[in-house]
Design a protein around this motif. Sequence first.
Motif, PDB file in Angstrom:
ATOM      1  N   SER A   1     -96.395  13.832  55.793  1.00 11.58           N
ATOM      2  CA  SER A   1     -97.732  14.096  56.301  1.00 11.58           C
ATOM      3  C   SER A   1     -98.692  12.967  55.955  1.00 11.58           C
ATOM      4  CB  SER A   1     -98.265  15.418  55.724  1.00 11.58           C
ATOM      5  OG  SER A   1     -98.413  15.318  54.309  1.00 11.58           O
ATOM      6  N   ASN A   2     -98.298  12.123  54.983  1.00 10.71           N
ATOM      7  CA  ASN A   2     -99.140  11.008  54.566  1.00 10.71           C
ATOM      8  C   ASN A   2     -98.643   9.683  55.113  1.00 10.71           C
ATOM      9  OD1 ASN A   2    -101.423  10.101  53.169  1.00 10.71           O
ATOM     10  ND2 ASN A   2    -100.228   9.535  51.371  1.00 10.71           N
ATOM     11  N   SER A   3     -97.742   9.727  56.093  1.00 14.28           N
ATOM     12  CA  SER A   3     -97.122   8.497  56.600  1.00 14.28           C
ATOM     13  C   SER A   3     -98.117   7.604  57.324  1.00 14.28           C
ATOM     14  CB  SER A   3     -95.959   8.850  57.536  1.00 14.28           C
ATOM     15  OG  SER A   3     -96.417   9.605  58.642  1.00 14.28           O
ATOM     16  N   GLY A   4     -99.219   8.154  57.801  1.00 13.16           N
ATOM     17  CA  GLY A   4    -100.206   7.350  58.520  1.00 13.16           C
ATOM     18  C   GLY A   4    -100.905   6.334  57.653  1.00 13.16           C
ATOM     19  N   GLU A   5    -100.894   6.529  56.325  1.00  9.73           N
ATOM     20  CA  GLU A   5    -101.536   5.603  55.396  1.00  9.73           C
ATOM     21  C   GLU A   5    -100.503   4.858  54.568  1.00  9.73           C
ATOM     22  OE1 GLU A   5    -102.785   8.921  55.636  1.00  9.73           O
ATOM     23  OE2 GLU A   5    -104.167   8.074  57.116  1.00  9.73           O
ATOM     24  N   TYR A   6     -99.280   4.750  55.072  1.00 13.60           N
ATOM     25  CA  TYR A   6     -98.199   4.082  54.349  1.00 13.60           C
ATOM     26  C   TYR A   6     -98.286   2.572  54.555  1.00 13.60           C
ATOM     27  CZ  TYR A   6     -93.402   2.948  52.894  1.00 13.60           C
ATOM     28  OH  TYR A   6     -92.297   2.417  52.261  1.00 13.60           O
ATOM     29  N   VAL A   7     -98.235   1.822  53.453  1.00 14.88           N
ATOM     30  CA  VAL A   7     -98.331   0.368  53.494  1.00 14.88           C
ATOM     31  C   VAL A   7     -96.999  -0.235  53.082  1.00 14.88           C
ATOM     32  CG1 VAL A   7     -99.492  -1.675  52.566  1.00 14.88           C
ATOM     33  CG2 VAL A   7    -100.793   0.428  52.977  1.00 14.88           C
ATOM     34  N   SER A   8     -96.475  -1.113  53.910  1.00 14.73           N
ATOM     35  CA  SER A   8     -95.218  -1.790  53.619  1.00 14.73           C
ATOM     36  C   SER A   8     -95.379  -3.274  53.902  1.00 14.73           C
ATOM     37  CB  SER A   8     -94.082  -1.212  54.480  1.00 14.73           C
ATOM     38  OG  SER A   8     -94.279  -1.572  55.846  1.00 14.73           O
ATOM     39  N   THR A   9     -94.338  -4.034  53.616  1.00 16.83           N
ATOM     40  CA  THR A   9     -94.389  -5.472  53.934  1.00 16.83           C
ATOM     41  C   THR A   9     -94.443  -5.689  55.441  1.00 16.83           C
ATOM     42  OG1 THR A   9     -91.966  -5.636  53.925  1.00 16.83           O
ATOM     43  CG2 THR A   9     -93.102  -6.042  51.853  1.00 16.83           C
TER      44      THR A   9
ATOM     45  N   PRO B   1     -88.260  -4.890  68.400  1.00 17.99           N
ATOM     46  CA  PRO B   1     -89.372  -4.694  69.341  1.00 17.99           C
ATOM     47  C   PRO B   1     -90.313  -3.547  68.980  1.00 17.99           C
ATOM     48  CG  PRO B   1     -87.272  -4.010  70.321  1.00 17.99           C
ATOM     49  CD  PRO B   1     -86.940  -4.743  69.066  1.00 17.99           C
ATOM     50  N   TYR B   2     -89.889  -2.664  68.066  1.00 18.19           N
ATOM     51  CA  TYR B   2     -90.776  -1.573  67.658  1.00 18.19           C
ATOM     52  C   TYR B   2     -91.990  -2.092  66.889  1.00 18.19           C
ATOM     53  CZ  TYR B   2     -87.575  -2.092  63.662  1.00 18.19           C
ATOM     54  OH  TYR B   2     -86.782  -2.594  62.643  1.00 18.19           O
TER      55      TYR B   2
ATOM     56  N   PHE C   1    -102.323  -0.061  60.692  1.00 16.37           N
ATOM     57  CA  PHE C   1    -101.768   1.292  60.664  1.00 16.37           C
ATOM     58  C   PHE C   1    -101.514   1.785  62.089  1.00 16.37           C
ATOM     59  CE2 PHE C   1    -104.248   1.371  56.605  1.00 16.37           C
ATOM     60  CZ  PHE C   1    -103.186   1.605  55.746  1.00 16.37           C
ATOM     61  N   PRO C   2    -100.511   2.663  62.271  1.00 15.48           N
ATOM     62  CA  PRO C   2     -99.550   3.118  61.251  1.00 15.48           C
ATOM     63  C   PRO C   2     -98.402   2.139  61.094  1.00 15.48           C
ATOM     64  CG  PRO C   2     -99.099   4.217  63.323  1.00 15.48           C
ATOM     65  CD  PRO C   2    -100.311   3.358  63.569  1.00 15.48           C
ATOM     66  N   SER C   3     -97.661   2.291  60.005  1.00 16.18           N
ATOM     67  CA  SER C   3     -96.453   1.500  59.809  1.00 16.18           C
ATOM     68  C   SER C   3     -95.407   1.924  60.834  1.00 16.18           C
ATOM     69  CB  SER C   3     -95.912   1.712  58.390  1.00 16.18           C
ATOM     70  OG  SER C   3     -94.692   1.035  58.212  1.00 16.18           O
ATOM     71  N   SER C   4     -94.554   0.969  61.222  1.00 14.07           N
ATOM     72  CA  SER C   4     -93.541   1.269  62.236  1.00 14.07           C
ATOM     73  C   SER C   4     -92.416   2.138  61.688  1.00 14.07           C
ATOM     74  CB  SER C   4     -92.955  -0.034  62.790  1.00 14.07           C
ATOM     75  OG  SER C   4     -92.362  -0.786  61.754  1.00 14.07           O
ATOM     76  N   SER C   5     -92.317   2.238  60.372  1.00 15.48           N
ATOM     77  CA  SER C   5     -91.258   3.058  59.774  1.00 15.48           C
ATOM     78  C   SER C   5     -91.758   3.685  58.487  1.00 15.48           C
ATOM     79  CB  SER C   5     -90.005   2.207  59.500  1.00 15.48           C
ATOM     80  OG  SER C   5     -90.310   1.153  58.595  1.00 15.48           O
ATOM     81  N   TYR C   6     -91.082   4.755  58.070  1.00 16.25           N
ATOM     82  CA  TYR C   6     -91.445   5.474  56.854  1.00 16.25           C
ATOM     83  C   TYR C   6     -90.157   5.994  56.238  1.00 16.25           C
ATOM     84  CZ  TYR C   6     -94.301   8.455  53.797  1.00 16.25           C
ATOM     85  OH  TYR C   6     -94.910   9.047  52.704  1.00 16.25           O
ATOM     86  N   PRO C   7     -89.964   5.794  54.935  1.00 15.85           N
ATOM     87  CA  PRO C   7     -88.695   6.218  54.321  1.00 15.85           C
ATOM     88  C   PRO C   7     -88.478   7.717  54.450  1.00 15.85           C
ATOM     89  CG  PRO C   7     -90.308   5.599  52.646  1.00 15.85           C
ATOM     90  CD  PRO C   7     -90.877   5.170  53.957  1.00 15.85           C
ATOM     91  N   ALA C   8     -87.222   8.090  54.628  1.00 10.03           N
ATOM     92  CA  ALA C   8     -86.882   9.496  54.830  1.00 10.03           C
ATOM     93  C   ALA C   8     -86.734  10.258  53.518  1.00 10.03           C
ATOM     94  CB  ALA C   8     -85.591   9.602  55.634  1.00 10.03           C
ATOM     95  N   SER C   9     -86.483   9.549  52.428  1.00 11.03           N
ATOM     96  CA  SER C   9     -86.281  10.226  51.143  1.00 11.03           C
ATOM     97  C   SER C   9     -86.662   9.293  50.008  1.00 11.03           C
ATOM     98  CB  SER C   9     -84.819  10.660  50.999  1.00 11.03           C
ATOM     99  OG  SER C   9     -83.956   9.529  51.048  1.00 11.03           O
ATOM    100  N   GLY C  10     -86.732   9.863  48.801  1.00 12.94           N
ATOM    101  CA  GLY C  10     -87.038   9.067  47.622  1.00 12.94           C
ATOM    102  C   GLY C  10     -88.495   9.172  47.216  1.00 12.94           C
ATOM    103  N   LYS C  11     -88.972   8.149  46.521  1.00 11.77           N
ATOM    104  CA  LYS C  11     -90.347   8.137  46.042  1.00 11.77           C
ATOM    105  C   LYS C  11     -91.080   6.903  46.557  1.00 11.77           C
ATOM    106  CE  LYS C  11     -89.539  10.711  41.726  1.00 11.77           C
ATOM    107  NZ  LYS C  11     -90.499  11.815  42.023  1.00 11.77           N
ATOM    108  N   VAL C  12     -92.390   7.027  46.659  1.00 13.14           N
ATOM    109  CA  VAL C  12     -93.236   5.915  47.084  1.00 13.14           C
ATOM    110  C   VAL C  12     -94.389   5.796  46.100  1.00 13.14           C
ATOM    111  CG1 VAL C  12     -92.685   6.002  49.544  1.00 13.14           C
ATOM    112  CG2 VAL C  12     -94.481   7.487  48.632  1.00 13.14           C
ATOM    113  N   GLY C  13     -94.980   4.606  46.052  1.00 12.46           N
ATOM    114  CA  GLY C  13     -96.135   4.406  45.199  1.00 12.46           C
ATOM    115  C   GLY C  13     -97.390   4.977  45.822  1.00 12.46           C
ATOM    116  N   THR C  14     -98.388   5.226  45.005  1.00 12.97           N
ATOM    117  CA  THR C  14     -99.668   5.723  45.513  1.00 12.97           C
ATOM    118  C   THR C  14    -100.767   4.714  45.200  1.00 12.97           C
ATOM    119  OG1 THR C  14    -100.178   6.936  43.469  1.00 12.97           O
ATOM    120  CG2 THR C  14     -98.966   8.117  45.192  1.00 12.97           C
ATOM    121  N   TYR C  15    -101.678   4.557  46.137  1.00 14.75           N
ATOM    122  CA  TYR C  15    -102.831   3.698  45.922  1.00 14.75           C
ATOM    123  C   TYR C  15    -104.106   4.472  46.200  1.00 14.75           C
ATOM    124  CZ  TYR C  15    -102.996   3.135  51.067  1.00 14.75           C
ATOM    125  OH  TYR C  15    -103.074   3.365  52.416  1.00 14.75           O
TER     126      TYR C  15
END
Length: 381
Positions: free
Chosen positions: A24-32, A253-254, A44-58
């Motif tokens: 639900s928070n994928s719209g504010e996800y920052v990646s390289t 191309p995505y 935004f938004p990022s073209s991809s978002y991890p399906a599992s695991g942990k992410v950092g918060t800012y």
Amino acid sequence: METKLVKLGKVAKYIKNRVDIDCSNSGEYVSTENLQSNKFGVSFPSSSYPASGKVGTYQTGDILISNIRPYFKKIWQANKSGTYSPDVLNIRATSATLTQDFLAVVLSDDRFFNFMVATSKGTKMPRGDKQAIMQYEFILPKLTVQQRVVHIIKTIDVKIELNQQINKNLLKLSSNIVMAASLKSERITDLQTLLDSSRKANISIDEVSLDTYVSNTSLRANKRGLDTAEDYPSVKTVRAVEPGDVLVGNIRPYFKKIWFADRKGGASNDVITFRADNTTVTPEFLFGILYSDRFFDYVTATSKGTKMPRGDKQAIALYQVGLPDKDVITSVSDVVNPMLEQVSLNEKQNQQLTKLRNLLLPKLLAGDIDLSNIETVMNNA
């Protein structure tokens, strides 16, 4: 100016908070991937978002820096809260003598990125050395001077961001106008019938500058145009680019990389150059068709490969396009053309503002510019 030399690690730290992934928070996800090269922030938004695991918060004010291939100079000071990938560094001031905004200015200096590159590890995909980064030294002035420096740099940054937003709106509007006319048409044709079928010429790499060379890496993600190239390819010739050509990144191309050429130049083989057949369709109308999400979704769906998919040129040639009558195409193009011209002017202004920023920043940080009456000067400007 009262100053002292400090190491980054003495006044700032990495933020390492991690949370379970929440889509639900994928719209504010920052990646390289969605951090933009040459300090152009984030898209935004990022073209991809991890399906599992942990992410950092800012949180608002945090400074996010891509730690992969630091020579791309990807940095963003957050104006909202969200999450980020493990390949992104999150740095926050820890000393009362350093403001977060001034730290963001320091870390956007080319000298910081040069330090990151010089101390990075690896060759093909270099990464910043986190321990070495914290040894970076910079001049720390008193708080009143920090505020003045931030005021100058932020004034330039705000204008750059405003131009970017105007361009985003103009490009979207121009494409929507074209697509409205295209989708109403009952005459359907293949994309290849709209293109100049003559063989595109090659030109010597010596005829191309970094400002006119288009590669998959110099094209910005999410339809944000073109960056200045970092270096030249190790080839003798490249595909010629003419004003009015539409260039699309053909790797992954995505990412939706596209640029309406406003000058002559050259392009790499990883970029597809579309040139309108002016007897059938105008360059402006062709650009509006190719700019649409509909086109990029099609290219992505028909691409080949998994880890590094590429658009299938044969499939792209068969992309179905609604083609209205010539007078409609001309009328639509007359409306769209001034929008694209304004986009080009805004981009050129941003290039000049970026050069000004890069010229001023090291002098401001070194204390070489008298800031004692800067508020009066800025208010009267």
